[in-house]
Enzyme design. Structure first.
Site, PDB file in Angstrom:
ATOM      1  N   HIS A 127     -18.675   5.557  -5.336  1.00 65.25           N
ATOM      2  CA  HIS A 127     -17.484   5.080  -4.614  1.00 65.25           C
ATOM      3  C   HIS A 127     -16.300   5.994  -4.926  1.00 65.25           C
ATOM      4  O   HIS A 127     -16.091   6.383  -6.078  1.00 65.25           O
ATOM      5  CB  HIS A 127     -17.164   3.640  -5.039  1.00 65.25           C
ATOM      6  CG  HIS A 127     -16.173   2.983  -4.130  1.00 65.25           C
ATOM      7  ND1 HIS A 127     -14.828   3.255  -4.202  1.00 65.25           N
ATOM      8  CD2 HIS A 127     -16.328   2.107  -3.110  1.00 65.25           C
ATOM      9  CE1 HIS A 127     -14.199   2.553  -3.270  1.00 65.25           C
ATOM     10  NE2 HIS A 127     -15.089   1.845  -2.594  1.00 65.25           N
ATOM     11  N   GLU A 129     -13.213   5.455  -5.283  1.00 62.94           N
ATOM     12  CA  GLU A 129     -12.301   4.956  -6.335  1.00 62.94           C
ATOM     13  C   GLU A 129     -12.863   5.269  -7.724  1.00 62.94           C
ATOM     14  O   GLU A 129     -12.125   5.674  -8.638  1.00 62.94           O
ATOM     15  CB  GLU A 129     -12.104   3.434  -6.193  1.00 62.94           C
ATOM     16  CG  GLU A 129     -11.210   2.873  -7.303  1.00 62.94           C
ATOM     17  CD  GLU A 129     -11.189   1.364  -7.355  1.00 62.94           C
ATOM     18  OE1 GLU A 129     -11.160   0.707  -6.287  1.00 62.94           O
ATOM     19  OE2 GLU A 129     -11.182   0.823  -8.484  1.00 62.94           O
ATOM     20  N   SER A 268     -10.138  -4.396   4.505  1.00 65.76           N
ATOM     21  CA  SER A 268      -9.732  -3.309   5.405  1.00 65.76           C
ATOM     22  C   SER A 268      -9.940  -3.686   6.867  1.00 65.76           C
ATOM     23  O   SER A 268     -10.070  -2.814   7.721  1.00 65.76           O
ATOM     24  CB  SER A 268     -10.496  -2.037   5.043  1.00 65.76           C
ATOM     25  OG  SER A 268     -11.870  -2.300   4.954  1.00 65.76           O
TER      26      SER A 268
END
Ligand code: F3S
Length: 289
Positions: A127, A129, A268
């Site tokens: 990911h 992040e 999102s």
């Protein structure tokens, strides 16, 4: 009469709203003839990415195409500091839309590392992040591992002093499991719970809603980690759970004989997509009454 219940926290979180606002403000630069890019999709929602593109904020396909003076927006997931420095050194105008809660994870891993802890980052290895956060750990010469499943805990078995943090969108139950395991052998454990409220609120909504409805609809990008987790939780609680990106994917058969329909959406997912889904379900269900 069919009842449609939309989860109270469905849709955009604070960090995504903030990143979208920053991108919309930056579209002024594009009107002045400058190139504006986002480093990866600003959010995991292709429809919203298209909307921003129509305002002149494009998705960066290759860093090689960047020219001095171009603008790059760092999305809410953040990027490794080494990469940010590299962009600035190329003369790129970098606008940082990293979510403050993600920034808090960067701070946490650096703090734990400076205090001598071996860092366990509970999250998904690939990911963005997590990749960004590992860059901050590297920045301070820290040692650590990403724990994505129980097997990954083997790398922590020999560690005595362990600091644990989570990817902001991590499943709380898995985070608790990891903490519960490590305290069984490590002599000293420090936990900084970096799961952001937006994630836990959306997950709690699903725990409350999914068992009490006939069908559960989870809306969000198919490549959105936080939406996928909402869907996994929902599917475990209610086998009639469906993950869709847009109203076009809804299927009339799902709602045959249903009385209660639950809807939630990842952090999102824009409100306009949630509205379209609700309206289409209403048409499907109420036209049969
Ligand atoms: Fe930030 Fe949490 Fe959203 S970390 S981007 S507010 S899911």
């Amino acid at each position: 009469m069919v009842q449609i219940i939309v989860a109270p926290h469905a849709g955009f979180c604070f960090g995504v709203k903030r990143a979208i606002n920053i991108a919309e403000q930056s579209s002024d630069l594009s009107r002045q003839g400058r190139k504006v890019f986002t480093m990866g999709p600003l959010i995991h929602n292709p429809q919203e990415v298209d909307r921003l593109r129509s305002q002149g904020v494009e998705l960066l396909i290759s860093e090689d195409s960047l020219k001095r003076g171009d603008t790059v927006i760092i999305r809410s997931h953040g990027i490794p500091p080494q990469k940010e420095r590299h962009l600035r050194a190329l003369g790129i105008n970098v606008i940082d839309a990293t979510c403050p809660y993600v920034k808090a994870v960067h701070e946490a891993v650096m703090k734990l590392s400076k205090e001598g802890y071996f860092v366990v980052l509970v999250g998904e290895k690939n990911h963005p992040e997590v990749i960004g956060t590992l860059g901050y750990l590297q920045e301070v010469g820290g040692k650590g591992v990403v724990v994505e499943n129980r097997d990954d805990l083997k790398a922590v078995l020999s560690k005595d002093k362990v600091g644990i943090v989570a990817q902001t969108t991590q499943n709380e139950h898995f985070f608790k499991e990891v903490v519960g395991e490590i305290v069984l052998w490590a002599k000293e454990v420090k936990v900084i719970n970096t799961i952001c409220n937006a994630t836990s609120e959306r997950q709690e909504d699903v725990y409350e809603l999914a068992p009490h409805v006939d069908v559960m609809i989870v809306i969000g990008g198919k490549n959105s980690g936080n939406t996928r987790r909402l869907y996994e939780i929902s599917k475990n609680l209610n086998p009639k759970s469906y993950h869709i990106e847009t109203a076009q994917e809804l299927c009339g058969e799902w709602f045959e004989g249903t009385k209660k329909i639950g809807i939630t959406a990842g952090a999102s997912t824009p409100d306009w997509i949630i509205r379209e889904v609700v309206e289409k379900i209403e048409k499907m269900c109420f036209s049969k009454v």
